[in-house]
Every structure is written in C-alpha cells, then in structure tokens.
Design an enzyme around this catalytic site. Structure first.
Site, PDB file in Angstrom:
ATOM      1  N   HIS B 203       0.840  -1.211   0.000  1.00 32.45           N
ATOM      2  CA  HIS B 203       0.000   0.000   0.000  1.00 32.45           C
ATOM      3  C   HIS B 203       0.872   1.257   0.000  1.00 32.45           C
ATOM      4  O   HIS B 203       1.972   1.256   0.550  1.00 32.45           O
ATOM      5  CB  HIS B 203      -0.926  -0.015   1.213  1.00 32.45           C
ATOM      6  CG  HIS B 203      -1.942  -1.121   1.132  1.00 32.45           C
ATOM      7  ND1 HIS B 203      -2.657  -1.560   2.211  1.00 32.45           N
ATOM      8  CD2 HIS B 203      -2.333  -1.882   0.086  1.00 32.45           C
ATOM      9  CE1 HIS B 203      -3.450  -2.540   1.829  1.00 32.45           C
ATOM     10  NE2 HIS B 203      -3.277  -2.753   0.540  1.00 32.45           N
ATOM     11  N   GLU B 206       1.126   8.112  -3.352  1.00 30.78           N
ATOM     12  CA  GLU B 206       2.177   8.554  -4.257  1.00 30.78           C
ATOM     13  C   GLU B 206       1.793   9.857  -4.954  1.00 30.78           C
ATOM     14  O   GLU B 206       0.654  10.008  -5.411  1.00 30.78           O
ATOM     15  CB  GLU B 206       2.424   7.448  -5.297  1.00 30.78           C
ATOM     16  CG  GLU B 206       3.781   7.520  -5.945  1.00 30.78           C
ATOM     17  CD  GLU B 206       4.129   6.203  -6.655  1.00 30.78           C
ATOM     18  OE1 GLU B 206       4.727   5.324  -6.021  1.00 30.78           O
ATOM     19  OE2 GLU B 206       3.800   6.067  -7.842  1.00 30.78           O
ATOM     20  N   HIS B 401      -4.348  -4.904 -12.623  1.00 32.50           N
ATOM     21  CA  HIS B 401      -4.432  -3.989 -11.473  1.00 32.50           C
ATOM     22  C   HIS B 401      -3.103  -3.410 -11.051  1.00 32.50           C
ATOM     23  O   HIS B 401      -3.061  -2.438 -10.298  1.00 32.50           O
ATOM     24  CB  HIS B 401      -5.085  -4.675 -10.287  1.00 32.50           C
ATOM     25  CG  HIS B 401      -4.162  -5.489  -9.425  1.00 32.50           C
ATOM     26  ND1 HIS B 401      -3.310  -6.448  -9.934  1.00 32.50           N
ATOM     27  CD2 HIS B 401      -3.968  -5.499  -8.090  1.00 32.50           C
ATOM     28  CE1 HIS B 401      -2.646  -6.995  -8.930  1.00 32.50           C
ATOM     29  NE2 HIS B 401      -3.003  -6.446  -7.817  1.00 32.50           N
TER      30      HIS B 401
END
Lengths: 141, 478
Positions: B203, B206, B401
């Site tokens: 996780h 950014e 993903h």
C-alpha cells in the site's frame, strides 16, 4: 522461560510469505510457526516480551488448527498492538491452549509488514519419517 | 510458465482447453515474455478455478497474474447462481476492495518540485502509514455499522471530502446490499482505530508526474495534462476486511462438502451463492467494500489537508476510484444472442474496466469508458488506461491492477537493502517516506514485473486502452 532453539523459516511465495515451524512435538512445531509469523513483522529475538495473552482454539483437524492459531495471533497482534516473541502451546487432538507473550508496538521497533491472515495455501501439518513435526502455510501480507 | 502447454489464439491470448474436472477453459492474456515469467502455480490455480461449480464461459488471468491463494492474483471468474454457482472468499482476497484512487492537483511538476521535501514530510505526518499506525478516528460499534452501510457517502457526511467526489467512485461510493449485521464483533474491533490509515505491504500514497499522454482525447476527459501532478492512494478495507476474509474462508472450507462441493484444494474454499454461508458472506463482503471506500475517502481528506498546508487553495478533485479485490453482481452477455445474465464476477487483483456507454459510469466518462488505474512500484511508472467495449467479450469487462510481483519478498530481501534503495531513488528524484527500511526492500521495484509491459499487454489484448503514464515524485510507503 525461553523458547527452544529457533527452528522456523520463511519459504517463498509469489506475493506473500510462507511460514514453517518444526519441532520434535506438534505443539513445538506450532510454537515455531508462530515465531516465523512474528518474524514477518520484526526480528523475534529483538523483543522484550512481558505481557501474556491466553489463546484457545478448536478446529476439525490439525491443519485448520494451525491456521486458527496463526489467525488468533494476528487478531491479538492487531487489537492489542502487541508483537509476540514467546509461546507456550499445549495440544490435545484438535484443541489447543496457548500463552503468547508480547511487547507493545512502539516507535522503537521497526515493524515491517502487517500479516492480514493465514491462508490454506501450502498448508500442511505432518509428522516426518524421523518423527519431527512440520507445520506450515502461506500468510497473506 | 511453459508456453508449450498453452494454445496461442492471438498475440496476447493463450488458452488452456478443459481437461479433467475443468468445466470451462482457462484464458491468459499476456505477452509471451510475461507468460514466461509467470509461475507454474498460476496455471495450477487458474485451472483449479475452472473446476468450480457454476463457472461461466472461462476462468481468466490478466497480464499481471501471479501466484496467490485460491485464485491467482490477477484472476477473474464469473458464476451463475442459476447453475449452482459459488462465491469464494479466496476469490476476493483478505483485503476486500483494495483499490486505487487518483486525484488531480492542478499543479505543475515545477511547482511541486520546488516544495517537494516539505510536501513529502506533510503527507507522511498527516496520513498514518505502516504497521502499528492508528488513525485519529475512533469508531464505536454503532458508528462502525453506519460506516459499513454508507461507505464513502458516510465519510462525506462526516465531513471527509465533498459530494462531488462520490460520482467518481465505483457504486457511487456506496455498495448496495451491505449487511453490517453479518460482520463479526472481532472484525469491528479490528477496525475501530484503523479508519483513515494506509496499512503496510504494497500500500502507498504517491505523488506522480503525468509523464506521457498516449490518448489526448480521453486524457482530456480524465483531466490529465502532461507535466501536471496527480496523487494516487492504494489501500483497502484494513483489519475489518482481513478478519472477514479469515472467518469466511474457514466457514467455506468447513461447509463446502455439505454443499456437495468437491474442492481440488482447500484454498479454493467457497459456498453456493444460494446458501446461508454464501448470502452471509456476500452481505459482509459488501460491508467491507464500503469500509474500503470510506477509508480511501478519509485518506483523500487527509491528503487534501496536507496539500493545503503547502499549496493553499489546492483542491484535488477526484479522477476515479477503482477497487480490485471484489465480487460484484453484474449483467453480462454470454451466448452472443444479446441476452444478458446476472453473474457474480470475482476480480482478485483485477480492475473492473467498463467500456463507453455503460450505465454504471458517471456522465463525465460515458463517452470514454471508465478510468483503469494500474499501480506501479515506488521506482517505476503507474498507468491510467480506459475501459473498452471489447473487454465485455474478452474478460467480463476486466483488466489488470498493477505490476504484479515477479520475486517473493523472501527473495527480495536477499537482493536489496532498504536504506540504499531509498538513497538510490532519492538520487533519481523520488522521495520515499517510510517507517520500515526492510519493508522498502521487500517492495523493491526490481521485485515486480515490468509495469510498462503489463500495461502494454492490457492495451494490445484489448482489455483496456492506454491513456497516460505516470512517474513517481514522492512515495509514502505503507
């Protein structure tokens, strides 16, 4: 009281981490697997464990019992904010009682990654030909 | 994975014909090079998925597929309740509704560069990240149940974000059919101090430069302009989702035989959709989806606060929020006769990728299709793609993903050292903020597949179409 000589390891998995514990007894293998779980988070030998938590599990078979045990530790770790470094496990058939001793999480510890849950992937609890017990599964992180 | 054991149907489409107990074929979308890097376990897992009751059409692997538990990560499978179809906790994953949302800052790269250290510190200070970090929000059980019912809408009602955000979240920010009563007290307790936290592992939060635009028209609709800055948040349903996954994986493993389900491996634990366990999981899992949507909404609010301290007046509108660990009820055309069927589509490490005109999409994206956000690593690019009409036929409107790991954490620790990685990335202009150097080493960019190759494979196979390439400026690691 210290745990016996460490006899645990991590084994590779694509995205997550495999934990494996071995010992002459089934209970010892569960204790070692628990140390492998802690080692995902922090070096277990670096901990100063004082706070004891009682844990009881019951499952239809020994493999599910291992997963229940590791998941109980993950739950206690998350809700009590403890990392566990010492374990005493007693197993009778498919029931177990254990005490896990932990240290509170704080900024002095460099905590790596949070275990989300123990999975049924690469899950096995087996007594080998030499009599040693090996307990393992993949933990989602 | 050995390509000799696959039938190549086109440049990026590989089939495994049904054998043994497989009910449908397995289909992998990837380039030859990506397939060669995939573990044989991916093949084993996706062919096992193809044996599950009620599976429709095929079991699919996205280009970033890798060895997971139960389903491969990057796996997609749809089940028909009318044909005895199942729902699987392992087919969703422990981190229910883990996903990515991207916010537009409206700032130029040069503006952010001028205050980069200050911004990195503000984000690291404001957004709790890493194991053991807790949020400032404590929810009692009553508030928790309201959150589980309301999702991001609940968060907005509590003052975290704006009404305008909700149109740009899947399900309008609130997953219908959530049943908080199916969520255990243990799951509630695990979550009570974790709202608004990133978590750990892969996780991140950014700050990214829009480095390249590949589709000007769609980028315009998504408000993406080259040399501007966006922020991406990658996290999920935290302890609540993990506990729900743990509990239902066990229930499903124990009850599968009583439902007449023969599991090739316990890790595929599942229950008929039409069963007490199946219905109960569905209600709890949907509550966990709402938890993830609320969590990302709260983090969005915190990110906005941090930005406001450095760039007063900066608003950060939401571009889109995608979830990539879900099971959703959707209608899909199967037989080529135009008729649609209601299916339970599992996407584990796969992104919904609806094409243009889909009625689930906000008005702003009706003409384009939905943004498909593909997260990279702290040292490599991320990508924005757009859903295609074609993917309806190819993969129940699904795409990849992320980069997908190519090396285990165990192996990564042998190759990299966290401190030197952080220094090396800083020398490339990427600021890392972390509470764990070992965590950084485990998440080393080199431990992942080439995300550019993954995005290109998704584009070439028609699963989604490339729009923009983002590169990291600041990464707060979970």
């Amino acid at each position: 009281m210290d745990n016996p000589k460490p006899n645990w390891e991590h084994f590779p998995h694509g995205a997550d981490i495999g934990v494996r514990g071995a010992d002459a007894s089934l209970a010892g293998a569960f204790e070692q697997a628990a140390l492998a779980l802690t080692a995902i988070v922090v070096d277990p030998s670096s901990l100063d464990v004082k706070e004891g938590v009682e844990i009881a599990c019951e499952a239809p078979d020994q493999e599910l019992l291992l997963v229940d045990w590791l998941n109980a530790l993950i739950y206690e770790m998350a809700t009590r904010q403890l990392v566990f470094g010492r374990f005493q496990v007693q197993i009778e058939a498919t029931q177990m009682h254990a005490t896990a001793w932990g240290q509170p999480m704080d900024d002095r510890l460099e905590l790596t990654v949070e275990p989300k849950g123990a999975t049924y992937t690469a899950l096995s609890v087996e007594q080998q030909a030499d009599g040693r017990w090996v307990a393992q599964c993949v933990v989602d992180v | 994975m050995d390509t000799a054991r696959l039938e190549r149907r086109s440049e990026c489409e590989w089939w495994i014909a049904p054998t043994g107990k497989m009910r449908v074929p397995a289909v992998i979308y990837a380039t030859e090079s990506l397939i060669a890097d995939m573990d044989e376990k991916v093949r084993e897992q996706i062919t096992n998925v193809a044996t599950l009751p009620g599976i429709v059409k095929a079991a699919y692997c996205m280009p970033d597929a890798h060895w997971g538990y139960g389903f491969p990560i990057g796996g997609v499978a749809a089940f028909d309740p009318a044909e005895g179809g199942i729902i699987s906790a392992g087919g969703v994953g422990f981190d229910v509704s883990c996903g990515v949302r991207t916010l537009h800052t409206g700032l130029k790269v040069s503006e952010v560069e001028a205050a980069k250290e200050q911004l990195a510190d503000a984000l690291f200070r404001t957004v709790p990240a890493g194991l053991g970090s807790r949020g400032k929000i404590h929810l009692d059980n009553e508030a928790m149940r309201a959150m589980l019912q309301g999702g991001a809408r609940w968060a907005v009602d509590q003052g975290y974000g704006h009404d305008d955000d909700l149109a740009f979240v899947e399900e309008g920010g609130c997953m219908a059919g959530a049943e908080p009563s199916e969520v255990s007290d243990q799951a509630l307790k695990r979550q009570q101090d974790e709202m608004g936290t990133l978590g750990s592992g892969n996780h991140y939060l950014e700050v990214q430069r829009i480095a390249e635009i590949l589709d000007e028209e769609t980028a315009g609709a998504f408000r993406l302009t080259r040399e501007e800055v966006v922020v991406s948040i990658h996290c999920g349903s935290r302890g609540l989702g993990h506990q729900i996954g743990t509990e239902y994986l066990r229930k499903m493993a124990i009850t599968a035989a009583s439902h007449g389900i023969e599991l090739p491996d316990r890790e595929l634990a599942c229950a008929p959709i039409v069963s007490d366990v199946g219905r109960s999981y569905l209600g709890a899992m949907r509550a966990a989806i709402n938890c993830a949507l609320a969590n990302r909404q709260i983090i969005t609010h915190l990110v906005r606060e941090a930005f406001a301290g450095v760039f007063p007046g900066c608003e950060l509108p939401l571009i889109y929020d995608v979830s990539h660990n879900t099971c959703k009820v959707e209608r899909h055309a199967i037989d080529g006769d135009g008729e649609t069927r209601e299916l339970y589509v599992h996407r584990k490490g796969a992104t919904r990728a609806f094409g243009p005109g889909h009625d689930e999409l906000p008005t702003a994206y009706q003409k384009t299709g939905q943004p498909v956000i593909i997260g990279g690593t702290m040292g490599t690019a991320s990508h924005v793609l757009v859903g295609t009409g074609e993917s309806e036929t190819l993969s129940f409107s699904s795409s990849c993903h992320g980069a997908g790991r190519s090396m285990s954490r165990h192996e990564a620790l042998k190759h990299w050292q966290g401190r030197s990685l952080v220094d090396s990335l800083a020398s490339q202009g990427i600021l890392i903020r972390t509470r764990s150097y070992r965590g950084v080493a485990e998440e080393a960019p080199g431990a992942y597949k080439d995300v550019d190759a993954v995005a290109e494979a998704a584009h070439a196979s028609g699963l989604s179409r490339r729009v923009a390439r983002l590169t990291p400026l600041i990464c707060v690691k979970g």
